[in-house]
Design a protein around this motif. Structure first.
Motif, PDB file in Angstrom:
ATOM      1  N   GLY A  55       0.802  -1.220   0.000  1.00 15.52           N
ATOM      2  CA  GLY A  55       0.000   0.000   0.000  1.00 15.52           C
ATOM      3  C   GLY A  55       0.830   1.263   0.000  1.00 15.52           C
ATOM      4  O   GLY A  55       0.297   2.364  -0.025  1.00 15.52           O
ATOM      5  N   GLY A  56       2.152   1.130   0.039  1.00 13.15           N
ATOM      6  CA  GLY A  56       3.049   2.272   0.072  1.00 13.15           C
ATOM      7  C   GLY A  56       4.369   1.849   0.674  1.00 13.15           C
ATOM      8  O   GLY A  56       4.738   0.676   0.619  1.00 13.15           O
ATOM      9  N   MET A  57       5.072   2.787   1.285  1.00 16.66           N
ATOM     10  CA  MET A  57       6.338   2.480   1.952  1.00 16.66           C
ATOM     11  C   MET A  57       6.630   3.553   2.994  1.00 16.66           C
ATOM     12  O   MET A  57       5.897   4.530   3.115  1.00 16.66           O
ATOM     13  CB  MET A  57       7.487   2.369   0.954  1.00 16.66           C
ATOM     14  N   THR A  58       7.697   3.361   3.717  1.00 17.85           N
ATOM     15  CA  THR A  58       8.168   4.393   4.626  1.00 17.85           C
ATOM     16  C   THR A  58       9.160   5.257   3.871  1.00 17.85           C
ATOM     17  O   THR A  58       9.583   4.912   2.778  1.00 17.85           O
ATOM     18  CB  THR A  58       8.853   3.785   5.861  1.00 17.85           C
ATOM     19  N   SER A  59       9.520   6.378   4.463  1.00 15.34           N
ATOM     20  CA  SER A  59      10.427   7.303   3.800  1.00 15.34           C
ATOM     21  C   SER A  59      11.286   7.985   4.857  1.00 15.34           C
ATOM     22  O   SER A  59      11.230   7.636   6.030  1.00 15.34           O
ATOM     23  CB  SER A  59       9.604   8.335   3.014  1.00 15.34           C
ATOM     24  N   ARG A  60      12.043   8.959   4.431  1.00 19.44           N
ATOM     25  CA  ARG A  60      12.812   9.815   5.334  1.00 19.44           C
ATOM     26  C   ARG A  60      12.949  11.171   4.669  1.00 19.44           C
ATOM     27  O   ARG A  60      12.743  11.276   3.461  1.00 19.44           O
ATOM     28  CB  ARG A  60      14.147   9.199   5.713  1.00 19.44           C
ATOM     29  N   PRO A  61      13.253  12.218   5.423  1.00 19.02           N
ATOM     30  CA  PRO A  61      13.321  13.549   4.814  1.00 19.02           C
ATOM     31  C   PRO A  61      14.216  13.570   3.581  1.00 19.02           C
ATOM     32  O   PRO A  61      15.272  12.971   3.554  1.00 19.02           O
ATOM     33  CB  PRO A  61      13.899  14.415   5.938  1.00 19.02           C
ATOM     34  N   GLY A  62      13.714  14.241   2.560  1.00 15.84           N
ATOM     35  CA  GLY A  62      14.447  14.324   1.300  1.00 15.84           C
ATOM     36  C   GLY A  62      13.540  14.835   0.203  1.00 15.84           C
ATOM     37  O   GLY A  62      12.910  15.869   0.356  1.00 15.84           O
ATOM     38  N   ASP A  63      13.434  14.080  -0.860  1.00 16.40           N
ATOM     39  CA  ASP A  63      12.628  14.469  -2.023  1.00 16.40           C
ATOM     40  C   ASP A  63      11.193  13.973  -1.894  1.00 16.40           C
ATOM     41  O   ASP A  63      10.636  13.386  -2.828  1.00 16.40           O
ATOM     42  CB  ASP A  63      13.266  13.938  -3.303  1.00 16.40           C
ATOM     43  N   THR A  64      10.585  14.224  -0.774  1.00 19.70           N
ATOM     44  CA  THR A  64       9.254  13.699  -0.498  1.00 19.70           C
ATOM     45  C   THR A  64       8.188  14.285  -1.411  1.00 19.70           C
ATOM     46  O   THR A  64       7.241  13.585  -1.780  1.00 19.70           O
ATOM     47  CB  THR A  64       8.889  13.932   0.986  1.00 19.70           C
ATOM     48  N   GLY A  65       8.322  15.535  -1.808  1.00 24.93           N
ATOM     49  CA  GLY A  65       7.342  16.134  -2.714  1.00 24.93           C
ATOM     50  C   GLY A  65       7.253  15.368  -4.024  1.00 24.93           C
ATOM     51  O   GLY A  65       6.153  15.061  -4.508  1.00 24.93           O
ATOM     52  N   ASP A  66       8.403  15.020  -4.601  1.00 28.42           N
ATOM     53  CA  ASP A  66       8.419  14.232  -5.837  1.00 28.42           C
ATOM     54  C   ASP A  66       7.840  12.842  -5.604  1.00 28.42           C
ATOM     55  O   ASP A  66       7.088  12.320  -6.427  1.00 28.42           O
ATOM     56  CB  ASP A  66       9.845  14.107  -6.377  1.00 28.42           C
ATOM     57  N   LEU A  67       8.191  12.249  -4.480  1.00 29.94           N
ATOM     58  CA  LEU A  67       7.679  10.925  -4.128  1.00 29.94           C
ATOM     59  C   LEU A  67       6.156  10.942  -4.017  1.00 29.94           C
ATOM     60  O   LEU A  67       5.467  10.085  -4.575  1.00 29.94           O
ATOM     61  CB  LEU A  67       8.306  10.460  -2.809  1.00 29.94           C
ATOM     62  N   LEU A  68       5.615  11.942  -3.333  1.00 30.00           N
ATOM     63  CA  LEU A  68       4.167  12.029  -3.143  1.00 30.00           C
ATOM     64  C   LEU A  68       3.429  12.229  -4.467  1.00 30.00           C
ATOM     65  O   LEU A  68       2.344  11.673  -4.667  1.00 30.00           O
ATOM     66  CB  LEU A  68       3.822  13.156  -2.169  1.00 30.00           C
TER      67      LEU A  68
END
Length: 161
Positions: A55-68
């Motif tokens: 259903g998705g994944m975890t992330s960490r601070p970075g290029d989150t806008g592009d990921l979203l």
């Protein structure tokens, strides 16, 4: 060497994938972002996650806008963002990248996993946890303490000490 697809299948079968459940949603399975480290392209990550039924994944601070942007198109979620603050005897500032991450994830059902490393006092760590929780709350996010080896909260009793 195993491919990401083989690795993700392996952790899914072994039960080491993180399970996220919200009151309003069915359960979702999500691998840690470091499990997809060899899949650089965000679109390829999204397609692989969908193909494997995540259903998705975890992330960490970075290029989150592009990921979203890509994940929204594929109806995937960022279930958690992994934040580690570095404390010193003088304090424990919240980096601008973390502030930006929370702003980017605002009002999403993402949890902030918080770890703290460094050599400091109990008071500084508690203040950092409270400041991070206040920042997260201002963006509609929740914080949970992430007890990880090497962090100041790595054993079950330590957050209470």
């Amino acid at each position: 060497m195993a491919t990401t697809r083989q690795w993700l299948h392996g952790i899914f079968c072994c039960g080491t994938v993180v399970v996220f459940a919200a009151v309003s949603q069915a359960r979702s399975f999500a691998p840690f972002d470091n499990g997809l480290g060899d899949v650089v392209d965000i679109e390829a990550k999204a397609m692989l996650l969908k193909e494997l039924g995540f259903g998705g994944m975890t992330s960490r601070p970075g290029d989150t806008g592009d990921l979203l942007e890509v994940f929204d198109r594929h109806e995937l979620e960022v279930f958690a963002t992994y934040v580690v603050l570095k404390a010193t005897p003088q304090g424990c500032p919240i980096p601008l990248a973390v502030v930006d991450e929370m702003r980017t994830l605002e009002r999403r059902d993402t949890v902030v996993w918080l770890g703290v490393t460094g050599d400091t006092t109990r008071e500084i760590v508690i203040r950092a946890i409270r400041e991070t929780a206040d920042l997260a709350a201002a963006h509609g996010l929740r914080v949970v303490l992430y007890p990880h080896v090497g962090c100041l909260l790595y054993t079950s009793p330590s957050p209470r000490d």
